[in-house]
Design an enzyme around this catalytic site. Structure first.
Site, PDB file in Angstrom:
ATOM      1  N   ASP A  25       0.879  -1.178   0.000  1.00  0.00           N
ATOM      2  CA  ASP A  25       0.000   0.000   0.000  1.00  0.00           C
ATOM      3  C   ASP A  25       0.917   1.228   0.000  1.00  0.00           C
ATOM      4  OD1 ASP A  25      -2.361   1.615   0.324  1.00  0.00           O
ATOM      5  OD2 ASP A  25      -1.905   1.806   2.454  1.00  0.00           O
ATOM      6  N   SER A  26       0.304   2.401  -0.187  1.00  0.00           N
ATOM      7  CA  SER A  26       1.076   3.645  -0.070  1.00  0.00           C
ATOM      8  C   SER A  26       1.631   3.809   1.342  1.00  0.00           C
ATOM      9  CB  SER A  26       0.167   4.836  -0.375  1.00  0.00           C
ATOM     10  OG  SER A  26      -0.867   4.893   0.593  1.00  0.00           O
ATOM     11  N   TYR A  64      -0.731   8.421  -1.971  1.00  0.00           N
ATOM     12  CA  TYR A  64      -0.814   8.254  -3.426  1.00  0.00           C
ATOM     13  C   TYR A  64      -1.919   9.149  -4.004  1.00  0.00           C
ATOM     14  CZ  TYR A  64       2.132   3.990  -3.667  1.00  0.00           C
ATOM     15  OH  TYR A  64       3.157   3.082  -3.645  1.00  0.00           O
ATOM     16  N   GLY A  65      -2.926   9.435  -3.172  1.00  0.00           N
ATOM     17  CA  GLY A  65      -4.058  10.245  -3.640  1.00  0.00           C
ATOM     18  C   GLY A  65      -3.646  11.623  -4.136  1.00  0.00           C
ATOM     19  N   CYS A  86      -4.439  -1.439  -1.916  1.00  0.00           N
ATOM     20  CA  CYS A  86      -4.604   0.004  -2.078  1.00  0.00           C
ATOM     21  C   CYS A  86      -5.557   0.226  -3.243  1.00  0.00           C
ATOM     22  CB  CYS A  86      -3.235   0.615  -2.374  1.00  0.00           C
ATOM     23  SG  CYS A  86      -3.277   2.368  -2.772  1.00  0.00           S
ATOM     24  N   ASN A  87      -6.676   0.876  -2.976  1.00  0.00           N
ATOM     25  CA  ASN A  87      -7.640   1.136  -4.054  1.00  0.00           C
ATOM     26  C   ASN A  87      -7.038   2.053  -5.107  1.00  0.00           C
ATOM     27  OD1 ASN A  87     -10.595   0.186  -3.116  1.00  0.00           O
ATOM     28  ND2 ASN A  87      -9.368   0.762  -1.359  1.00  0.00           N
ATOM     29  N   THR A  88      -6.232   3.016  -4.658  1.00  0.00           N
ATOM     30  CA  THR A  88      -5.668   3.999  -5.589  1.00  0.00           C
ATOM     31  C   THR A  88      -4.699   3.320  -6.554  1.00  0.00           C
ATOM     32  OG1 THR A  88      -5.808   5.528  -3.730  1.00  0.00           O
ATOM     33  CG2 THR A  88      -4.603   6.287  -5.668  1.00  0.00           C
ATOM     34  N   GLU A 142      -1.923   7.677   8.687  1.00  0.00           N
ATOM     35  CA  GLU A 142      -0.469   7.485   8.585  1.00  0.00           C
ATOM     36  C   GLU A 142       0.233   7.908   9.877  1.00  0.00           C
ATOM     37  OE1 GLU A 142       1.708   6.174   6.030  1.00  0.00           O
ATOM     38  OE2 GLU A 142      -0.274   5.331   5.627  1.00  0.00           O
ATOM     39  N   CYS A 184     -11.045   3.169   0.485  1.00  0.00           N
ATOM     40  CA  CYS A 184      -9.613   3.404   0.705  1.00  0.00           C
ATOM     41  C   CYS A 184      -9.238   2.516   1.878  1.00  0.00           C
ATOM     42  CB  CYS A 184      -9.376   4.873   1.043  1.00  0.00           C
ATOM     43  SG  CYS A 184      -7.698   5.226   1.601  1.00  0.00           S
ATOM     44  N   THR A 185      -8.125   1.808   1.744  1.00  0.00           N
ATOM     45  CA  THR A 185      -7.806   0.804   2.768  1.00  0.00           C
ATOM     46  C   THR A 185      -7.392   1.436   4.110  1.00  0.00           C
ATOM     47  OG1 THR A 185      -5.590   0.615   1.819  1.00  0.00           O
ATOM     48  CG2 THR A 185      -7.226  -1.014   1.132  1.00  0.00           C
ATOM     49  N   HIS A 186      -7.146   2.734   4.111  1.00  0.00           N
ATOM     50  CA  HIS A 186      -6.863   3.385   5.395  1.00  0.00           C
ATOM     51  C   HIS A 186      -8.128   3.512   6.263  1.00  0.00           C
ATOM     52  CE1 HIS A 186      -3.127   4.563   3.417  1.00  0.00           C
ATOM     53  NE2 HIS A 186      -2.687   5.061   4.554  1.00  0.00           N
TER      54      HIS A 186
HETATM   55  N1  DGL Z   1      -4.759   3.139   1.077  1.00  0.00           N
HETATM   56  C1  DGL Z   1      -4.902   3.765  -0.172  1.00  0.00           C
HETATM   57  C2  DGL Z   1      -6.151   3.477  -0.932  1.00  0.00           C
HETATM   58  O1  DGL Z   1      -6.734   2.486  -0.690  1.00  0.00           O
HETATM   59  C3  DGL Z   1      -4.070   4.903  -0.526  1.00  0.00           C
HETATM   60  C4  DGL Z   1      -4.467   6.233  -0.052  1.00  0.00           C
HETATM   61  C5  DGL Z   1      -3.417   7.245  -0.381  1.00  0.00           C
HETATM   62  O2  DGL Z   1      -2.233   6.946  -0.252  1.00  0.00           O
HETATM   63  O3  DGL Z   1      -3.813   8.344  -0.772  1.00  0.00           O
HETATM   64  O4  DGL Z   1      -6.584   4.217  -1.761  1.00  0.00           O
END
Ligand code: DGL
Length: 283
Positions: A25-26, A57-58, A88-90, A166, A198-200
């Site tokens: 993931d990011s 990553y967003g 990570c969805n992104t 984070e 988003c996995t966060h």
């Molecule tokens: N956990 C991420 C996702 O699922 C990344 C979010 C990010 O880094 O902006 O999109």
């Protein structure tokens, strides 16, 4: 990043069932997926990479995200990964097709849970919390046209929340204010179902629930992703044959001391962190 087949120790990428599964993931968000994978597949060895130096990553370009996804996948291949979960969805939205074309091993991605949300909603309104690159990706547009036609889908880009997770801040004032800012408009539009895209965000479930109330359904696709991983490993005869608990190893491209503190907090046990080798870090 051409050398897909080269592996450390002179091994090839014909993986055996006892090789590990790579997850990335990011940053720390993908741990919400790692936890479900651990429950579903207790015997598998897991490698986790948090690309913390590049998070979020967003706020990055698609080209940057693709380049990072390729570098991390290459790193995981050098560590003998038999399959990779893009937690990570992104990164999935932007880079999973490229990864599948380039790396000859099972690559499992995330998908915002629009389909189950569209069948579950009673009000006919579904909210989606995700990053801007996820919501503007062609994969997501396809998902909306396939499964979102009969319901109203309200899209809510939610960038700054990723930074709070984070930092390991799951309940402080700033995090709470952001959850209010992003979730309230969905409720005002009548959403009774919210997709955690988003996995966060599964780490913020308690806070989101406080704002949204107990009636609103929160949908996290991590369990489905863990099951899909099992299915793909079974199909490829790659499931671990061991009966003992699998191990976990963690890497970060960021500062190991900071990231170690947050990962240990989120997983509720102490972990040891290694640095991603410089050749796999962003320039
Ligand atoms: N956990 C991420 C996702 O699922 C990344 C979010 C990010 O880094 O902006 O999109």
């Amino acid at each position: 990043m051409q050398n897909v087949r080269a592996r450390s120790g002179g091994r090839t990428n014909r993986t055996g069932s006892d090789e590990p599964v790579g997850v990335f993931d990011s940053g720390v968000g993908g741990l919400s997926v790692l936890k479900e994978i651990r429950k579903e597949l207790p015997a598998e060895d897991l490698l986790y990479v948090a690309d913390s130096a590049s998070a979020p990553y967003g706020e990055r370009s698609n080209a940057f995200i693709e380049q990072r996804a390729a570098a991390i996948a290459q790193f995981l291949v050098t560590r003998h990964a038999k399959a990779i979960v893009v937690a990570c969805n992104t990164a999935t939205g932007v880079a999973v097709d490229m990864l599948r074309a380039r790396f000859p091993l099972p690559i499992i991605g995330m998908e915002p849970a629009v389909k189950p949300a569209a069948s579950a909603t009673k009000s006919g309104v579904v909210g989606v919390l995700a990053t801007a690159p996820t919501l503007t990706s062609s994969r997501f547009s396809r998902l909306l046209s396939q499964h979102g036609a009969d319901v109203e889908i309200v899209l809510q880009p939610s960038p700054r929340l990723v930074d709070e997770v984070e930092r390991g801040d799951l309940s402080g004032g700033a995090t709470r204010a952001l959850v209010e800012e992003y979730v309230r408009p969905l409720l005002d539009r009548g959403a009774d179902t919210i997709v955690l895209g988003c996995t966060h965000f599964p780490f913020l479930t308690a806070l989101i629930r406080e704002v949204a109330g107990p009636e609103v359904l929160l949908i996290d696709p991590a369990v489905a992703v863990a099951r899909e991983l099992r299915r793909r490993l079974e199909a490829g005869k790659l499931l671990s044959s061991r009966t003992t608990p699998g191990s976990e190893q963690f890497w970060t491209s960021g500062r190991p001391d900071n990231v170690q503190r947050v990962i240990s907090h989120l997983l509720r046990h102490q972990v040891t962190l290694q640095s991603v080798p410089p050749e796999f870090c962003a320039p």
